[in-house]
Design an enzyme around this catalytic site. Structure first.
Site, PDB file in Angstrom:
ATOM      1  N   PRO A   1       0.835  -1.205   0.000  1.00  8.66           N
ATOM      2  CA  PRO A   1       0.000   0.000   0.000  1.00  8.66           C
ATOM      3  C   PRO A   1       0.864   1.246   0.000  1.00  8.66           C
ATOM      4  O   PRO A   1       2.032   1.215   0.400  1.00  8.66           O
ATOM      5  CB  PRO A   1      -0.790  -0.128   1.310  1.00  8.66           C
TER       6      PRO A   1
ATOM      7  N   HIS B   1      -4.525   1.586 -15.466  1.00 13.14           N
ATOM      8  CA  HIS B   1      -5.067   1.160 -14.171  1.00 13.14           C
ATOM      9  C   HIS B   1      -6.235   0.181 -14.363  1.00 13.14           C
ATOM     10  O   HIS B   1      -7.334   0.377 -13.829  1.00 13.14           O
ATOM     11  CB  HIS B   1      -5.520   2.369 -13.348  1.00 13.14           C
TER      12      HIS B   1
ATOM     13  N   GLU C   1      -3.737  10.288 -11.914  1.00 10.25           N
ATOM     14  CA  GLU C   1      -4.586   9.543 -12.843  1.00 10.25           C
ATOM     15  C   GLU C   1      -5.898  10.277 -13.082  1.00 10.25           C
ATOM     16  O   GLU C   1      -6.498  10.786 -12.125  1.00 10.25           O
ATOM     17  CB  GLU C   1      -4.863   8.138 -12.282  1.00 10.25           C
TER      18      GLU C   1
ATOM     19  N   ARG D   1       0.443   1.259  -6.458  1.00  7.25           N
ATOM     20  CA  ARG D   1       0.062   2.666  -6.478  1.00  7.25           C
ATOM     21  C   ARG D   1       1.165   3.468  -7.142  1.00  7.25           C
ATOM     22  O   ARG D   1       2.358   3.275  -6.879  1.00  7.25           O
ATOM     23  CB  ARG D   1      -0.197   3.196  -5.059  1.00  7.25           C
TER      24      ARG D   1
END
Length: 333
Positions: free
Chosen positions: A218, A294, A275, A246
């Site tokens: 994460p 993504h 993004e 990420r």
């Protein structure tokens, strides 16, 4: 477009539901739990207006920062439509007594599959060769076979995983089937990792040793941009970097420079720092850098699991026993 189901007691608002249900994954299970309003997307300036009066908010990438949460006195619960929850200030939510849940397990298999789709494109260049054949290069070739650059065999190579949660374990299993050695770095290594065998090593050693580094951790305030110039400089010039976690984990300028200076053989990313990707992102023009938009998480089967678990999260909250909490500590639970 906003879709609403009126006449039920609890007001549930989805701030950005289009990627979860672009038309093939109905909201029925969630709609049964309250008065549901679904917005395909929500611009930052519309967040408060659309969230006002909601007891339950669902967000995927719409930011819920401390100021926004504080301005929503009726908000009782937030469910993130993803595994990553960095779009919500979970500490601020906890201080306000607002439980926040995520969906920790829905896309492990499909993300792991995408990791190897990216890796195999880097090593076997299927797309590049398909384009070359259709451009006439095979027809003009004097030999029965040609390769656009060297192909790389995975058997015997070392895969380094940064993070060893559900997705990391799935990736490790696939790597094992390819005959790769797997090493990993995680703050809390499991006591046993026999299926498949995994060696846990320090972060710098992983980057220096691995032929392929794949990120599965994460993003937090502590590790933002940790994949930077010095860490990349320790990698083998023949190595590949893959990021399906990420975008903010990677210093994109440093990665682009490493690629352009041929300090790294290639990279493949499914996520970027901003993004949708912005036109001046340095990875767009970097040498041998694959970019997908993504989508590693987005197989229909995975999205159906995400919808089902989101409904289960909301139902558990309404029953007084919230599950998959990501701010238990802040809530004092």
């Amino acid at each position: 477009m906003a879709v609403s189901t009126a006449g039920k007691s609890v007001k549930i608002v989805v701030l950005d539901g289009f990627t979860l249900n672009p038309g093939d994954n109905p909201w029925d299970a969630v709609a049964q739990l309250g008065e549901l309003t679904v917005h395909d997307r929500t611009a930052r300036e519309l967040t408060l207006e659309r969230a006002s009066g909601a007891a339950i908010l669902l967000t995927n990438k719409t930011l819920l920062d401390a100021a926004t949460l504080a301005a929503l006195p009726g908000l009782r619960y937030v469910s993130v439509l993803a595994t990553g929850f960095n779009v919500v200030d979970v500490a601020a939510a906890g201080r306000l007594g607002i439980p926040v849940s995520n969906v920790p397990e829905y896309a492990s298999a499909t993300v792991a599959q995408h990791v190897f789709a990216l890796l195999l494109e880097l090593t076997n260049r299927v797309g590049r060769h398909d384009a070359a054949v259709k451009d006439g290069e095979w027809s003009r070739c004097p030999d029965f076979s040609f390769c656009s650059g060297s192909l790389v065999e995975l058997t015997g190579l070392t895969l380094g995983l940064v993070g060893f949660g559900r997705i990391g374990r799935c990736v490790a299993n696939i790597a094992n089937a390819f005959g790769m050695r797997v090493i990993a770095h995680t703050p809390h290594p499991p006591s046993s990792a026999d299926e498949p065998p995994v060696d846990f090593v320090p972060l710098a050693e992983l980057f220096a040793t691995a032929d392929v580094v794949s990120l599965h951790c994460p993003q937090t305030s502590e590790n933002a941009g940790f994949v930077d110039g010095p860490l990349l400089a320790g990698m083998k010039p023949s190595a590949f970097l893959i990021n399906t976690a990420r975008g903010g984990l990677v210093n994109e300028h440093d990665l682009a420079e490493a690629l352009n200076r041929e300090k790294l053989a290639g990279a493949a990313v499914d996520v970027v720092s901003c993004e949708p990707i912005v036109a001046d992102n340095p990875l767009l023009s970097a040498r041998n850098c694959l970019i997908t938009p993504h989508l590693a998480w987005a197989a229909l089967a995975a999205r159906k699991r995400l919808m089902s678990q989101t409904a289960a999260n909301i139902a558990a909250f309404l029953d007084g026993n919230p599950v998959n909490l990501v701010n238990s500590r802040e809530l004092g639970r």
